[in-house]
Design an enzyme around this catalytic site. Structure first.
Site, PDB file in Angstrom:
ATOM      1  N   HIS A 119       0.707  -0.887   0.125  1.00 45.20           N
ATOM      2  CA  HIS A 119      -0.103  -0.025   0.001  1.00 45.20           C
ATOM      3  C   HIS A 119       1.001   1.411  -0.126  1.00 45.20           C
ATOM      4  O   HIS A 119       0.515   2.435   0.385  1.00 45.20           O
ATOM      5  CB  HIS A 119      -0.965   0.068   1.152  1.00 45.20           C
ATOM      6  CG  HIS A 119      -2.140  -0.941   1.057  1.00 45.20           C
ATOM      7  ND1 HIS A 119      -2.814  -1.310   2.093  1.00 45.20           N
ATOM      8  CD2 HIS A 119      -2.470  -1.716  -0.048  1.00 45.20           C
ATOM      9  CE1 HIS A 119      -3.801  -2.442   1.811  1.00 45.20           C
ATOM     10  NE2 HIS A 119      -3.391  -2.633   0.247  1.00 45.20           N
ATOM     11  N   GLY A 195      -1.868  -9.032  12.609  1.00 41.52           N
ATOM     12  CA  GLY A 195      -2.376  -7.745  12.834  1.00 41.52           C
ATOM     13  C   GLY A 195      -3.135  -7.188  11.760  1.00 41.52           C
ATOM     14  O   GLY A 195      -3.095  -5.919  11.398  1.00 41.52           O
ATOM     15  N   THR A 196      -3.843  -7.939  11.062  1.00 43.46           N
ATOM     16  CA  THR A 196      -4.668  -7.367   9.914  1.00 43.46           C
ATOM     17  C   THR A 196      -6.119  -7.834  10.061  1.00 43.46           C
ATOM     18  O   THR A 196      -6.458  -9.135  10.472  1.00 43.46           O
ATOM     19  CB  THR A 196      -4.112  -7.855   8.563  1.00 43.46           C
ATOM     20  OG1 THR A 196      -5.044  -7.242   7.438  1.00 43.46           O
ATOM     21  CG2 THR A 196      -3.875  -8.997   8.333  1.00 43.46           C
ATOM     22  N   ALA A 239       0.400  -8.550  19.074  1.00 44.59           N
ATOM     23  CA  ALA A 239       1.599  -9.150  18.424  1.00 44.59           C
ATOM     24  C   ALA A 239       2.775  -9.280  18.959  1.00 44.59           C
ATOM     25  O   ALA A 239       3.835 -10.031  18.865  1.00 44.59           O
ATOM     26  CB  ALA A 239       1.519  -8.627  16.760  1.00 44.59           C
TER      27      ALA A 239
HETATM   28  P1  OAD Z   1      -7.230  -2.380  10.184  1.00 49.20           P
HETATM   29  O1  OAD Z   1      -7.271  -1.340  11.122  1.00 49.20           O
HETATM   30  O2  OAD Z   1      -8.113  -2.934   9.313  1.00 49.20           O
HETATM   31  O3  OAD Z   1      -6.953  -3.848  11.200  1.00 49.20           O
HETATM   32  C1  OAD Z   1      -6.255  -3.744  12.292  1.00 49.20           C
HETATM   33  C2  OAD Z   1      -6.205  -5.286  12.980  1.00 49.20           C
HETATM   34  O4  OAD Z   1      -5.128  -5.276  13.816  1.00 49.20           O
HETATM   35  C3  OAD Z   1      -7.533  -5.646  13.513  1.00 49.20           C
HETATM   36  O5  OAD Z   1      -7.901  -6.814  13.057  1.00 49.20           O
HETATM   37  C4  OAD Z   1      -7.104  -5.702  14.907  1.00 49.20           C
HETATM   38  O6  OAD Z   1      -7.950  -6.679  15.800  1.00 49.20           O
HETATM   39  C5  OAD Z   1      -5.742  -6.117  14.719  1.00 49.20           C
HETATM   40  N1  OAD Z   1      -5.011  -5.519  16.194  1.00 49.20           N
HETATM   41  C6  OAD Z   1      -4.961  -4.195  16.690  1.00 49.20           C
HETATM   42  N2  OAD Z   1      -3.997  -4.302  17.644  1.00 49.20           N
HETATM   43  C7  OAD Z   1      -3.193  -5.515  17.578  1.00 49.20           C
HETATM   44  C8  OAD Z   1      -2.283  -5.844  18.134  1.00 49.20           C
HETATM   45  N3  OAD Z   1      -1.617  -5.155  19.151  1.00 49.20           N
HETATM   46  N4  OAD Z   1      -1.702  -7.116  18.013  1.00 49.20           N
HETATM   47  C9  OAD Z   1      -2.206  -7.932  16.950  1.00 49.20           C
HETATM   48  N5  OAD Z   1      -3.507  -7.541  16.226  1.00 49.20           N
HETATM   49  C10 OAD Z   1      -3.725  -6.092  16.421  1.00 49.20           C
HETATM   50  O7  OAD Z   1      -5.822  -2.645   9.421  1.00 49.20           O
HETATM   51  P2  OAD Z   1      -5.224  -3.269   8.301  1.00 49.20           P
HETATM   52  O8  OAD Z   1      -5.858  -4.726   8.309  1.00 49.20           O
HETATM   53  O9  OAD Z   1      -3.868  -3.123   8.057  1.00 49.20           O
HETATM   54  O10 OAD Z   1      -5.384   0.499   3.112  1.00 49.20           O
HETATM   55  O11 OAD Z   1      -6.181  -2.717   7.140  1.00 49.20           O
HETATM   56  C11 OAD Z   1      -5.603  -2.763   5.537  1.00 49.20           C
HETATM   57  C12 OAD Z   1      -5.960  -1.868   4.903  1.00 49.20           C
HETATM   58  O12 OAD Z   1      -7.122  -1.041   5.079  1.00 49.20           O
HETATM   59  C13 OAD Z   1      -4.875  -0.561   5.139  1.00 49.20           C
HETATM   60  O13 OAD Z   1      -3.708  -0.915   4.609  1.00 49.20           O
HETATM   61  C14 OAD Z   1      -5.577   0.418   4.625  1.00 49.20           C
HETATM   62  C15 OAD Z   1      -7.071   0.613   4.939  1.00 49.20           C
HETATM   63  O14 OAD Z   1      -7.768   1.063   4.729  1.00 49.20           O
HETATM   64  C16 OAD Z   1      -5.459   1.428   2.382  1.00 49.20           C
HETATM   65  O15 OAD Z   1      -5.293   2.553   3.006  1.00 49.20           O
HETATM   66  C17 OAD Z   1      -5.567   1.111   0.906  1.00 49.20           C
END
Ligand code: OAD
Length: 255
Positions: A119, A195-196, A239
């Site tokens: 990204h 963490g996604t 994580a």
């Molecule tokens: P999200 O904000 O959608 O998800 C974050 C994830 O991390 C969630 O499932 C949380 O439960 C988890 N989480 C939070 N804290 C954590 C921790 N300490 N340890 C483990 N897990 C944890 O973020 P992404 O999945 O990265 O794209 O989002 C994907 C994309 O959507 C991003 O790259 C961005 C966004 O809109 C664009 O901008 C194109």
């Protein structure tokens, strides 16, 4: 950590490992994830509504200001134990491919090499007209409101409007990185999804590709996701705690 002897041995024998990370990996470094409410701190905006070409067209100062605010979080942050554990894994497996959806540089600052940024990069804006890279001054390290709305700078070559160096919704992923990521997911023995929320396509499809290729798939997350029933193992928790424990359980010599 209870992993089961079979899985431990499968992980130890793995030659090709993929680590696929999202915003949760950087959350413990103080960078807000996308689907929490912190984007509302200064503008009460939905992050997903800001990360689009249409939003930039409509209100460039709002979008640029929001990304500068996020850049200030990155500048004020340090890699955490999760980034460091992933970097340490590099020396333990024959072939490690690190794929991230994150636009920060915390994996690199923790020592990971050759990170595939699906990204883009928050620190590498470019001209929306001629696509030249644009050097930015160091970010303010304040994590307050980041100054709010901010008009984007102009390109020093052509005068066009500079835009953030990230991939927005509706835009194509960088072709080479995507090709390498898909090949790695299809060809790996072990796939760690960390963490996604796995709700953004096509990136989320990488985990599906690894499952289809019969890799051992391990998901690390503090919450449930739709992948819970599909992966080999769910490790629930932050994580920064889980990954060092996983490394200690599987590769005890890791430094
Ligand atoms: P999200 O904000 O959608 O998800 C974050 C994830 O991390 C969630 O499932 C949380 O439960 C988890 N989480 C939070 N804290 C954590 C921790 N300490 N340890 C483990 N897990 C944890 O973020 P992404 O999945 O990265 O794209 O989002 C994907 C994309 O959507 C991003 O790259 C961005 C966004 O809109 C664009 O901008 C194109």
């Amino acid at each position: 950590m209870q992993l089961g002897a079979d899985l431990v041995s499968r992980l130890q024998r793995a030659r090709r490992v993929v680590v696929f990370t999202g915003a949760g990996v950087s959350a413990e470094s103080g960078i807000p994830t996308f689907r929490d409410r912190q984007s509302g701190l200064w503008c009460n905006c939905d992050a997903q509504a800001l990360a689009t070409p249409e939003a930039f067209e409509r209100d460039a100062a709002l979008v640029w200001g929001w990304y500068e605010w996020r850049r200030s979080f990155v500048a004020a942050s340090e890699p955490n134990a999760a980034h460091r554990a992933i970097a340490a894994l590099q020396g333990r497996v024959a072939q490690l491919t690190l794929i991230t959806q994150n636009v920060d540089d915390l994996h690199e600052r923790a020592g990971s090499a050759a990170v595939l940024h699906l990204h883009g990069h928050i620190g590498r804006p470019y001209c929306s007209a001629c696509r030249s890279e644009h050097a930015l001054p160091p970010a303010a390290t304040s994590t307050s409101d980041g100054g709010g709305r901010l008009p984007p700078p102009r390109c020093s070559r052509c005068g066009g409007r500079v835009r953030p160096g990230v991939v927005w919704f509706g835009e194509a992923l960088p072709a080479l990185e995507w090709e390498q990521a898909v090949a790695a997911a299809r060809g790996c023995d072990v796939f760690l999804c960390v963490g996604t929320s796995s709700v953004v396509e096509p990136a989320a499809g990488l985990t599906r590709a690894a499952i289809a290729a019969a890799a051992a798939t391990i998901q690390v997350n503090i919450e449930r996701t739709w992948l819970d029933e599909l992966v080999t193992l769910n490790l629930r928790g932050p994580a920064g705690t889980i990954l060092p424990e996983l490394l200690a359980a599987v590769w005890p010599d890791t430094r």
